[in-house]
Scaffold this motif. Structure first.
Motif, PDB file in Angstrom:
ATOM      1  N   LEU A 171      54.862  49.156  39.996  1.00  0.00           N
ATOM      2  CA  LEU A 171      55.792  49.465  41.765  1.00  0.00           C
ATOM      3  C   LEU A 171      55.503  47.395  41.754  1.00  0.00           C
ATOM      4  O   LEU A 171      54.969  46.641  41.630  1.00  0.00           O
ATOM      5  CB  LEU A 171      54.655  49.857  42.074  1.00  0.00           C
ATOM      6  N   LEU A 172      56.925  47.743  41.881  1.00  0.00           N
ATOM      7  CA  LEU A 172      57.444  46.263  42.647  1.00  0.00           C
ATOM      8  C   LEU A 172      57.435  46.138  43.929  1.00  0.00           C
ATOM      9  O   LEU A 172      57.607  47.105  44.931  1.00  0.00           O
ATOM     10  CB  LEU A 172      58.908  46.025  41.300  1.00  0.00           C
TER      11      LEU A 172
ATOM     12  N   LEU B 283      51.391  40.248  45.597  1.00  0.00           N
ATOM     13  CA  LEU B 283      51.649  40.786  44.527  1.00  0.00           C
ATOM     14  C   LEU B 283      53.411  40.962  44.034  1.00  0.00           C
ATOM     15  O   LEU B 283      54.149  41.320  45.269  1.00  0.00           O
ATOM     16  CB  LEU B 283      50.859  41.835  44.283  1.00  0.00           C
ATOM     17  N   ALA B 284      53.761  40.567  42.744  1.00  0.00           N
ATOM     18  CA  ALA B 284      54.811  40.460  42.233  1.00  0.00           C
ATOM     19  C   ALA B 284      55.626  41.702  41.570  1.00  0.00           C
ATOM     20  O   ALA B 284      56.366  42.543  41.425  1.00  0.00           O
ATOM     21  CB  ALA B 284      55.688  39.516  41.416  1.00  0.00           C
ATOM     22  N   ARG B 285      53.311  42.134  41.247  1.00  0.00           N
ATOM     23  CA  ARG B 285      53.684  43.790  40.469  1.00  0.00           C
ATOM     24  C   ARG B 285      53.048  44.705  40.357  1.00  0.00           C
ATOM     25  O   ARG B 285      51.460  43.428  40.855  1.00  0.00           O
ATOM     26  CB  ARG B 285      54.121  43.373  38.852  1.00  0.00           C
ATOM     27  N   LEU B 286      52.492  45.544  40.536  1.00  0.00           N
ATOM     28  CA  LEU B 286      51.765  46.571  40.673  1.00  0.00           C
ATOM     29  C   LEU B 286      52.032  47.405  39.674  1.00  0.00           C
ATOM     30  O   LEU B 286      51.989  48.557  39.474  1.00  0.00           O
ATOM     31  CB  LEU B 286      51.007  47.422  41.800  1.00  0.00           C
TER      32      LEU B 286
ATOM     33  N   ALA C  47      38.492  53.244  44.286  1.00  0.00           N
ATOM     34  CA  ALA C  47      39.574  52.765  44.355  1.00  0.00           C
ATOM     35  C   ALA C  47      39.266  51.025  44.079  1.00  0.00           C
ATOM     36  O   ALA C  47      38.202  50.688  44.591  1.00  0.00           O
ATOM     37  CB  ALA C  47      40.763  52.896  45.772  1.00  0.00           C
ATOM     38  N   GLU C  48      40.674  51.036  43.673  1.00  0.00           N
ATOM     39  CA  GLU C  48      40.153  49.481  43.219  1.00  0.00           C
ATOM     40  C   GLU C  48      41.293  48.751  42.513  1.00  0.00           C
ATOM     41  O   GLU C  48      42.329  49.203  42.121  1.00  0.00           O
ATOM     42  CB  GLU C  48      38.579  48.975  41.815  1.00  0.00           C
ATOM     43  N   PHE C  49      41.686  47.685  43.125  1.00  0.00           N
ATOM     44  CA  PHE C  49      42.296  46.302  42.254  1.00  0.00           C
ATOM     45  C   PHE C  49      41.456  45.980  41.289  1.00  0.00           C
ATOM     46  O   PHE C  49      40.178  45.827  40.958  1.00  0.00           O
ATOM     47  CB  PHE C  49      42.983  45.091  43.018  1.00  0.00           C
ATOM     48  N   HIS C  50      42.048  46.535  39.910  1.00  0.00           N
ATOM     49  CA  HIS C  50      41.652  45.451  38.780  1.00  0.00           C
ATOM     50  C   HIS C  50      42.516  44.833  37.571  1.00  0.00           C
ATOM     51  O   HIS C  50      43.534  44.891  38.397  1.00  0.00           O
ATOM     52  CB  HIS C  50      41.306  46.857  37.827  1.00  0.00           C
ATOM     53  N   ASP C  51      41.711  43.996  36.943  1.00  0.00           N
ATOM     54  CA  ASP C  51      43.050  42.814  36.213  1.00  0.00           C
ATOM     55  C   ASP C  51      44.038  41.647  37.178  1.00  0.00           C
ATOM     56  O   ASP C  51      44.809  41.651  36.343  1.00  0.00           O
ATOM     57  CB  ASP C  51      44.117  43.743  34.849  1.00  0.00           C
TER      58      ASP C  51
ATOM     59  N   ALA D  23      48.805  43.125  39.223  1.00  0.00           N
ATOM     60  CA  ALA D  23      47.241  43.620  39.261  1.00  0.00           C
ATOM     61  C   ALA D  23      46.959  45.097  39.332  1.00  0.00           C
ATOM     62  O   ALA D  23      48.279  45.607  39.254  1.00  0.00           O
ATOM     63  CB  ALA D  23      47.042  43.591  41.065  1.00  0.00           C
ATOM     64  N   GLY D  24      46.149  45.848  38.298  1.00  0.00           N
ATOM     65  CA  GLY D  24      47.007  46.845  38.598  1.00  0.00           C
ATOM     66  C   GLY D  24      45.654  47.767  39.249  1.00  0.00           C
ATOM     67  O   GLY D  24      44.856  46.708  40.253  1.00  0.00           O
ATOM     68  N   VAL D  25      46.336  49.036  39.877  1.00  0.00           N
ATOM     69  CA  VAL D  25      45.390  49.788  40.900  1.00  0.00           C
ATOM     70  C   VAL D  25      44.811  51.319  39.848  1.00  0.00           C
ATOM     71  O   VAL D  25      45.307  52.047  39.400  1.00  0.00           O
ATOM     72  CB  VAL D  25      46.453  50.008  41.826  1.00  0.00           C
TER      73      VAL D  25
END
Ligand SMILES: CC(C)(COP(=O)(O)OP(=O)(O)OC[C@H]1O[C@@H](n2cnc3c(N)ncnc32)[C@H](O)[C@@H]1OP(=O)(O)O)[C@@H](O)C(=O)NCCC(=O)NCCS
Length: 186
Positions: free
Chosen positions: A180-181, A133-136, A88-92, A100-102
């Motif tokens: 997701l917020l 994060l404010a947005r995923l 799994a990862e956080f990307h960008d 970020a992206g998950v």
């Protein structure tokens, strides 16, 4: 951008733990990812996936971590942390925009038990709290039903389809965008 640090203490729940990849994981990572579903949805290249890609990815991922762009985790059994269930990862990761992206994948033997949702919940909770994060974002192929169910179970909102979003396996691919917020994680 400042380097990203792995969570201390590591992210765990009753079933899964997230830890940095180790060289010793390479055979399990190759075996787990070399299945038709992972290759269909998570392998963007036309060339065949091999162990050499995994070896290189360890170095690439560490470079991205140091550049503050990504943080990659082995998803392991909480009771046997050498046993790899998936990745799994956080990307960008964009600290300026607090976005970020998950992403995630599971080896075939680890599927069907809600482990991807557990993993996303751990990452999202930490990302909102510690990365502020404010947005995923969670993105997947329009025909990746299992991944869309994972997103919905975790509280993500389906926001639309990005047409011709990615170069993928020699062509281009549409992407379903989920967001997701803070306060929306389930
Ligand atoms: C996506 C993935 C991690 C999900 O694994 P998982 O957590 O074990 O998910 P499950 O197999 O339990 O499936 C999740 C949900 O989708 C449903 N589902 C699974 N395959 C499905 C299919 N082909 N059609 C319809 N529903 C499906 C399951 O019934 C389950 O539903 P529920 O939430 O109502 O219980 C796993 O399928 C995988 O590794 N896929 C390959 C890599 C990948 O696609 N990564 C994500 C890229 S965006």
């Amino acid at each position: 951008m400042a380097p990203l640090s792995f969570p201390r203490p590591p992210l765990v729940d009753e079933v899964v733990a997230l830890r940095p990849w180790r060289r010793a994981d390479i055979p399990q990572k190759v075996a787990g990812f070399s299945d038709p579903l992972c290759l269909r949805f998570s392998w963007p290249l036309t060339e065949r996936f091999t162990e050499a890609h995994v070896r290189r990815s360890l170095e690439d991922e560490e470079r991205e971590r140091l550049n503050g762009k990504a943080l990659n985790f082995a998803v392991v059994d909480v009771a046997a942390r050498e046993h790899v269930l998936g990745g799994a990862e956080f990307h960008d990761v964009d600290r300026a925009r607090s976005c970020a992206g998950v992403g995630y994948w599971l080896a075939p033997h680890a599927r069907g038990r809600g482990l991807a949702a557990r993993t996303v919940r751990l990452l999202a909770g930490w990302g909102f709290e510690r990365l502020a994060l404010a947005r995923l974002e969670l993105t997947c192929a329009p025909d990746n039903t299992a991944s869309q169910r994972v997103a919905e179970r975790c509280g993500f909102t389906r926001e639309g389809v990005l047409r011709s979003h990615l170069p993928f396996q020699g062509g281009r691919r549409d992407t379903v965008m989920y967001g997701l917020l803070p306060g929306e994680l389930r």
